[in-house]
Design a protein around this motif. Structure first.
Motif, PDB file in Angstrom:
ATOM      1  N   VAL A 125       0.289  -0.906   0.386  1.00 20.54           N
ATOM      2  CA  VAL A 125      -0.258  -0.165  -0.019  1.00 20.54           C
ATOM      3  C   VAL A 125       0.605   0.919  -0.084  1.00 20.54           C
ATOM      4  N   LEU A 126       0.330   2.130  -0.474  1.00 26.10           N
ATOM      5  CA  LEU A 126       1.502   2.966  -0.570  1.00 26.10           C
ATOM      6  C   LEU A 126       0.409   4.611  -0.661  1.00 26.10           C
ATOM      7  N   LEU A 127       1.256   5.699  -0.715  1.00 30.73           N
ATOM      8  CA  LEU A 127      -0.201   7.033  -0.260  1.00 30.73           C
ATOM      9  C   LEU A 127       1.239   8.359  -1.407  1.00 30.73           C
ATOM     10  N   THR A 128       0.346   9.086  -1.009  1.00 32.07           N
ATOM     11  CA  THR A 128       0.884  10.385  -1.647  1.00 32.07           C
ATOM     12  C   THR A 128       0.236  10.646  -1.149  1.00 32.07           C
ATOM     13  N   GLN A 129       0.920  12.246  -1.040  1.00 33.33           N
ATOM     14  CA  GLN A 129      -0.052  13.398  -0.482  1.00 33.33           C
ATOM     15  C   GLN A 129       1.061  14.790  -0.721  1.00 33.33           C
ATOM     16  N   ASP A 130      -0.497  15.363  -1.533  1.00 39.92           N
ATOM     17  CA  ASP A 130      -0.029  16.843  -1.732  1.00 39.92           C
ATOM     18  C   ASP A 130       0.965  17.929  -0.490  1.00 39.92           C
ATOM     19  N   TRP A 131       1.464  18.374  -0.975  1.00 43.54           N
ATOM     20  CA  TRP A 131       2.744  18.975  -0.128  1.00 43.54           C
ATOM     21  C   TRP A 131       3.107  20.260  -0.444  1.00 43.54           C
ATOM     22  N   HIS A 132       2.567  21.119  -0.395  1.00 39.90           N
ATOM     23  CA  HIS A 132       2.587  22.464  -0.694  1.00 39.90           C
ATOM     24  C   HIS A 132       3.478  24.001   0.452  1.00 39.90           C
ATOM     25  N   PRO A 133       3.809  24.536  -0.571  1.00 37.59           N
ATOM     26  CA  PRO A 133       4.694  25.313   0.331  1.00 37.59           C
ATOM     27  C   PRO A 133       3.999  26.403   0.144  1.00 37.59           C
ATOM     28  N   ALA A 134       4.582  27.982   1.338  1.00 42.84           N
ATOM     29  CA  ALA A 134       3.086  29.052   1.052  1.00 42.84           C
ATOM     30  C   ALA A 134       3.831  29.789  -0.504  1.00 42.84           C
ATOM     31  N   GLY A 135       2.614  30.100  -1.380  1.00 40.90           N
ATOM     32  CA  GLY A 135       3.059  31.092  -2.456  1.00 40.90           C
ATOM     33  C   GLY A 135       3.842  29.809  -3.887  1.00 40.90           C
ATOM     34  N   HIS A 136       2.885  28.974  -3.238  1.00 42.76           N
ATOM     35  CA  HIS A 136       2.645  28.136  -4.325  1.00 42.76           C
ATOM     36  C   HIS A 136       2.214  28.452  -5.928  1.00 42.76           C
ATOM     37  N   ILE A 137       3.328  28.231  -6.747  1.00 39.92           N
ATOM     38  CA  ILE A 137       2.649  28.867  -7.900  1.00 39.92           C
ATOM     39  C   ILE A 137       0.846  28.262  -8.398  1.00 39.92           C
ATOM     40  N   SER A 138       1.058  27.249  -7.107  1.00 35.86           N
ATOM     41  CA  SER A 138      -0.570  26.281  -8.069  1.00 35.86           C
ATOM     42  C   SER A 138      -1.573  27.728  -7.190  1.00 35.86           C
ATOM     43  N   PHE A 139      -1.382  27.694  -6.687  1.00 35.55           N
ATOM     44  CA  PHE A 139      -2.172  28.838  -5.861  1.00 35.55           C
ATOM     45  C   PHE A 139      -2.798  30.423  -6.335  1.00 35.55           C
ATOM     46  N   ALA A 140      -4.333  30.148  -6.811  1.00 37.47           N
ATOM     47  CA  ALA A 140      -4.862  31.639  -7.512  1.00 37.47           C
ATOM     48  C   ALA A 140      -3.752  33.081  -6.924  1.00 37.47           C
ATOM     49  N   SER A 141      -3.660  33.375  -4.894  1.00 39.67           N
ATOM     50  CA  SER A 141      -3.536  34.124  -4.465  1.00 39.67           C
ATOM     51  C   SER A 141      -1.820  34.124  -4.764  1.00 39.67           C
ATOM     52  N   THR A 142      -1.814  33.567  -5.376  1.00 34.80           N
ATOM     53  CA  THR A 142       0.240  33.765  -5.800  1.00 34.80           C
ATOM     54  C   THR A 142      -0.136  35.281  -6.313  1.00 34.80           C
ATOM     55  N   HIS A 143      -0.834  34.977  -7.362  1.00 36.93           N
ATOM     56  CA  HIS A 143      -0.459  35.606  -8.746  1.00 36.93           C
ATOM     57  C   HIS A 143      -1.933  36.967  -8.642  1.00 36.93           C
ATOM     58  N   ASP A 144      -0.794  38.200  -8.655  1.00 37.03           N
ATOM     59  CA  ASP A 144      -2.331  39.005  -9.090  1.00 37.03           C
ATOM     60  C   ASP A 144      -3.282  39.522  -9.844  1.00 37.03           C
ATOM     61  N   GLY A 145      -4.589  39.699  -9.210  1.00 38.77           N
ATOM     62  CA  GLY A 145      -6.036  39.401 -10.672  1.00 38.77           C
ATOM     63  C   GLY A 145      -6.019  37.771 -11.158  1.00 38.77           C
ATOM     64  N   ARG A 146      -5.608  37.089 -10.098  1.00 41.31           N
ATOM     65  CA  ARG A 146      -6.119  35.973 -10.926  1.00 41.31           C
ATOM     66  C   ARG A 146      -7.200  35.202  -9.805  1.00 41.31           C
ATOM     67  N   ALA A 147      -8.071  34.314 -10.440  1.00 40.89           N
ATOM     68  CA  ALA A 147      -9.061  33.912  -9.102  1.00 40.89           C
ATOM     69  C   ALA A 147      -8.793  32.132  -9.784  1.00 40.89           C
ATOM     70  N   PRO A 197      -8.651  11.764   9.321  1.00 46.47           N
ATOM     71  CA  PRO A 197      -8.601  11.117   9.770  1.00 46.47           C
ATOM     72  C   PRO A 197      -9.104   9.396   9.724  1.00 46.47           C
ATOM     73  N   ALA A 198      -9.719   9.240   8.805  1.00 49.64           N
ATOM     74  CA  ALA A 198     -10.640   8.398   9.006  1.00 49.64           C
ATOM     75  C   ALA A 198      -9.257   7.131   8.350  1.00 49.64           C
ATOM     76  N   LEU A 199      -8.780   7.499   7.473  1.00 46.76           N
ATOM     77  CA  LEU A 199      -7.950   6.967   6.638  1.00 46.76           C
ATOM     78  C   LEU A 199      -6.729   6.158   7.016  1.00 46.76           C
ATOM     79  N   ASP A 200      -7.129   4.261   7.133  1.00 48.87           N
ATOM     80  CA  ASP A 200      -6.118   3.864   8.221  1.00 48.87           C
ATOM     81  C   ASP A 200      -4.831   3.548   6.845  1.00 48.87           C
ATOM     82  N   VAL A 201      -3.523   4.163   7.871  1.00 50.19           N
ATOM     83  CA  VAL A 201      -2.823   4.350   6.856  1.00 50.19           C
ATOM     84  C   VAL A 201      -1.697   3.423   7.523  1.00 50.19           C
ATOM     85  N   THR A 202      -2.360   2.508   8.964  1.00 45.34           N
ATOM     86  CA  THR A 202      -1.247   1.984   9.285  1.00 45.34           C
ATOM     87  C   THR A 202       0.063   0.889   8.779  1.00 45.34           C
TER      88      THR A 202
END
Length: 211
Positions: A47-69, A99-104
């Motif tokens: 069993v393998l898992l992926t986890q999205d793990w973004h820093p602040a100001g990430h390129i994919s955040f609309a808030s990083t780009h003025d005038g974009r939504a 929290p209910a995902l069993d990752v053990t």
């Protein structure tokens, strides 16, 4: 469906709080996949898992780009990039697994999207389609050859993980009812067409649970 083998793995994509109801980038009914995935995980040796793990100001955040939504698309240096609400910030409660995902029994947790200037939908490649995550090498060294994918979201991270896994030489199968979609205009239809074109099979969880 062939019986599960020691060379099979369940790849659980981004079942994190921010993608579930109440989260920053909530997917409708996203938490409904959790009990299905927990049942499936008991059937797999790996069993393998992926986890999205973004820093602040990430390129994919609309808030990083003025005038974009959020939910617009912009041209990034590596190609089109959808813009999202800030989500899955490193170390935040939203980035934690549901929290209910069993990752053990998870053998690997692969974090992705941690480079500030490039997004990563796929578990195999970042969005420039050339920077590798290392997952293919891990699977090859472990002798794992067939991947069953589930999680969030069907039309983005599951889709691209399945496509890139297939291109890397692995048999990839999507467990359809163990996924949920963001469902932007056209995104589910595009995903269905892309998976079909690549010869990626979709199954229901009952087909595995019956084995």
């Amino acid at each position: 469906m062939d019986r599960l083998a020691a060379t099979d793995a369940l790849l659980i994509i981004d079942v994190q709080n921010d993608f579930c109801p109440g989260g920053a980038l909530a997917i409708a009914d996203g938490d409904a996949v959790v009990p299905i995935i927990n049942r499936l995980a008991k059937r797999f040796d790996h069993v393998l898992l992926t986890q999205d793990w973004h820093p602040a100001g990430h390129i994919s955040f609309a808030s990083t780009h003025d005038g974009r939504a959020a939910y617009e698309t912009m041209d990034a240096p590596y190609g089109p990039q959808a813009l999202w609400p800030d989500h899955c910030l490193q170390g935040s409660a939203g980035a934690a697994f549901h929290p209910a995902l069993d990752v053990t029994r998870a053998e690997l947790i692969l974090r992705k999207g941690f480079r500030v200037d490039i997004d990563s939908y796929s578990a195999f490649l970042e969005n420039d389609h050339s920077t590798v995550t290392g997952l293919a090498g891990y699977l090859q060294e472990r002798g794992l050859r067939r991947l069953f994918l589930c999680g969030l979201a069907y039309d983005f991270c599951v889709r691209f993980s399945a496509m890139d896994g297939k291109a890397a030489g692995f048999e990839t199968i999507v467990i359809e009812d163990a996924c949920r979609a963001v469902d932007l205009p056209g995104s589910v239809d595009e995903t269905n067409a892309a998976l079909a074109s690549a010869g990626i099979v979709k199954i229901k969880s009952a087909e595995l649970l019956a084995l």
